[in-house]
Design an enzyme around this catalytic site. Structure first.
Site, PDB file in Angstrom:
ATOM      1  N   ARG A 214      16.191  -4.212  -0.555  1.00 32.02           N
ATOM      2  CA  ARG A 214      15.001  -4.639  -1.410  1.00 32.02           C
ATOM      3  C   ARG A 214      15.280  -4.739  -3.085  1.00 32.02           C
ATOM      4  NH1 ARG A 214      14.091  -0.660   1.758  1.00 32.02           N
ATOM      5  NH2 ARG A 214      12.447  -1.714   2.778  1.00 32.02           N
TER       6      ARG A 214
ATOM      7  N   LYS B 106       0.754   7.563   3.827  1.00 38.32           N
ATOM      8  CA  LYS B 106       0.482   6.129   3.495  1.00 38.32           C
ATOM      9  C   LYS B 106      -0.464   5.992   5.164  1.00 38.32           C
ATOM     10  CE  LYS B 106       4.473   5.070   1.424  1.00 38.32           C
ATOM     11  NZ  LYS B 106       5.886   4.550   1.396  1.00 38.32           N
TER      12      LYS B 106
ATOM     13  N   PRO C 151       0.773  -1.243   0.135  1.00 37.91           N
ATOM     14  CA  PRO C 151       0.190  -0.169  -0.059  1.00 37.91           C
ATOM     15  C   PRO C 151       0.884   1.254   0.034  1.00 37.91           C
ATOM     16  CG  PRO C 151      -0.195  -1.198   2.124  1.00 37.91           C
ATOM     17  CD  PRO C 151       0.618  -2.013   1.314  1.00 37.91           C
ATOM     18  N   GLU C 152       0.762   2.192  -1.130  1.00 41.12           N
ATOM     19  CA  GLU C 152       1.259   3.466  -1.207  1.00 41.12           C
ATOM     20  C   GLU C 152       0.276   4.295  -1.461  1.00 41.12           C
ATOM     21  OE1 GLU C 152       4.647   3.434  -4.049  1.00 41.12           O
ATOM     22  OE2 GLU C 152       4.772   1.275  -3.804  1.00 41.12           O
TER      23      GLU C 152
END
Length: 288
Positions: A271, A61, A2-3
């Site tokens: 990441r 967010k 979720p952004e």
DNA sequence: CATTTATCCTGTAAGC
DNA sequence: TGCTTACAGGATAAAT
């Protein structure tokens, strides 16, 4: 993950379903879900029961639900979805989800609000006096969808940094709402490498990048967000479909839609980053 | 002070 | 087949 577009999709859905409803029951099924609420789970639950949710607001967010009486006015429930958090609106008799962390029932007996979170990076807390802007997130910058976001101030602040441009985009104290997916997408559109030093960016180049950030966030929002699996869903459990429109993120080995060169995945900040090696070449003096 | 790194967590998938 | 390892990554405490 979720952004801004995913969180905004959840916000608007929640606003429709929970605004004006009075809380009658709160169950905390996992202490980690309320770990940011220092006084503990019982305090969280007790502080919520009997109060009416007056709306659903967002910055970056983060979401918060301002509360009306009978307690101190101006409190709010602060929520962050983390990586896998979901805020679902479900009928009270629907079976519990496997990773149900918090249940909020309402006095009208209608659908419950459920916080479901597999990886438990997200959480809820009760913010005293946080109805306008919770103190816990006062350090979070405005997001680019905020009418009061100051473009020129962002450009100045970006160029003052001594870091790589993607790090800057992910820094929520500089600009909020951008995560790994949309950072890569905006950089692809701007033909910028993630390690481009922020201090070498011209003001026009920084404005252009900001324009692409807004553009990709807006397009994703209109598509209902990006979903790769069932982890990100709106309040009704439905997935968005922006993943079909991604140009860089998750496309390792697939041809760049501009030049045909295979997109490459590379390690970045524990990441991954995805870029086109031809459209987004490594700068002469990269900042990682 | 500014900047970078490690850490939290669990389900899925790839590799041996 | 079954085990191990890598990966997903937002926010923040800790380290540099």
């Amino acid at each position: 993950m979720p952004e801004l577009p995913e969180v905004e999709t959840v916000r608007s859905g929640l606003a429709k379903w929970v605004t004006g409803r009075r809380v009658s029951r709160v169950e905390v099924h996992h202490p980690r879900a309320v770990r940011r609420h220092a006084p503990g789970a019982d305090h969280f639950a007790a502080g919520l029961v009997g109060r009416t949710i007056t709306g659903v607001r967002r910055r970056g967010k983060y979401l918060w639900l301002p509360l009306d009486g009978p307690g101190e006015p101006g409190d709010a429930v602060l929520a962050h979805l983390g990586m896998s958090g979901q805020l679902l609106v479900q009928p009270a008799d629907a079976p519990d989800e496997k990773h149900l962390r918090v249940r909020v029932g309402f006095a009208d007996g209608g659908p419950e609000l459920r916080f479901v979170d597999q990886r438990t990076f997200g959480g809820l807390s009760l913010s005293a006096g946080g109805a306008d802007l919770p103190a816990e997130i006062a350090h979070i910058a405005r997001d680019p969808a905020d009418p009061e976001f100051d473009d020129e101030e962002f450009v100045t602040a970006l160029r003052r940094r001594h870091t790589g441009v993607k790090r800057a985009l992910l820094d929520q104290t500089l600009i909020s709402g951008v995560g790994n997916i949309y950072a890569d997408e905006a950089l692809w559109r701007a033909k910028l490498h993630w390690a481009r030093p922020t201090e070498t960016m011209t003001r026009p180049a920084a404005r252009t990048l900001l324009g692409y950030v807004r553009e990709v966030l807006g397009e994703a929002l209109r598509a209902g967000g990006t979903s790769f699996d069932t982890l990100y869903v709106n309040v009704n459990g439905e997935s968005g479909y922006f993943d079909r429109s991604l140009n860089a993120y998750g496309r390792d080995g697939e041809p760049c839609r501009r030049c045909g060169t295979p997109i490459r995945r590379e390690p970045f900040m524990n990441r991954s980053s995805y870029r086109c090696p031809r459209c987004q070449p490594r700068p002469r003096h990269p900042r990682t």
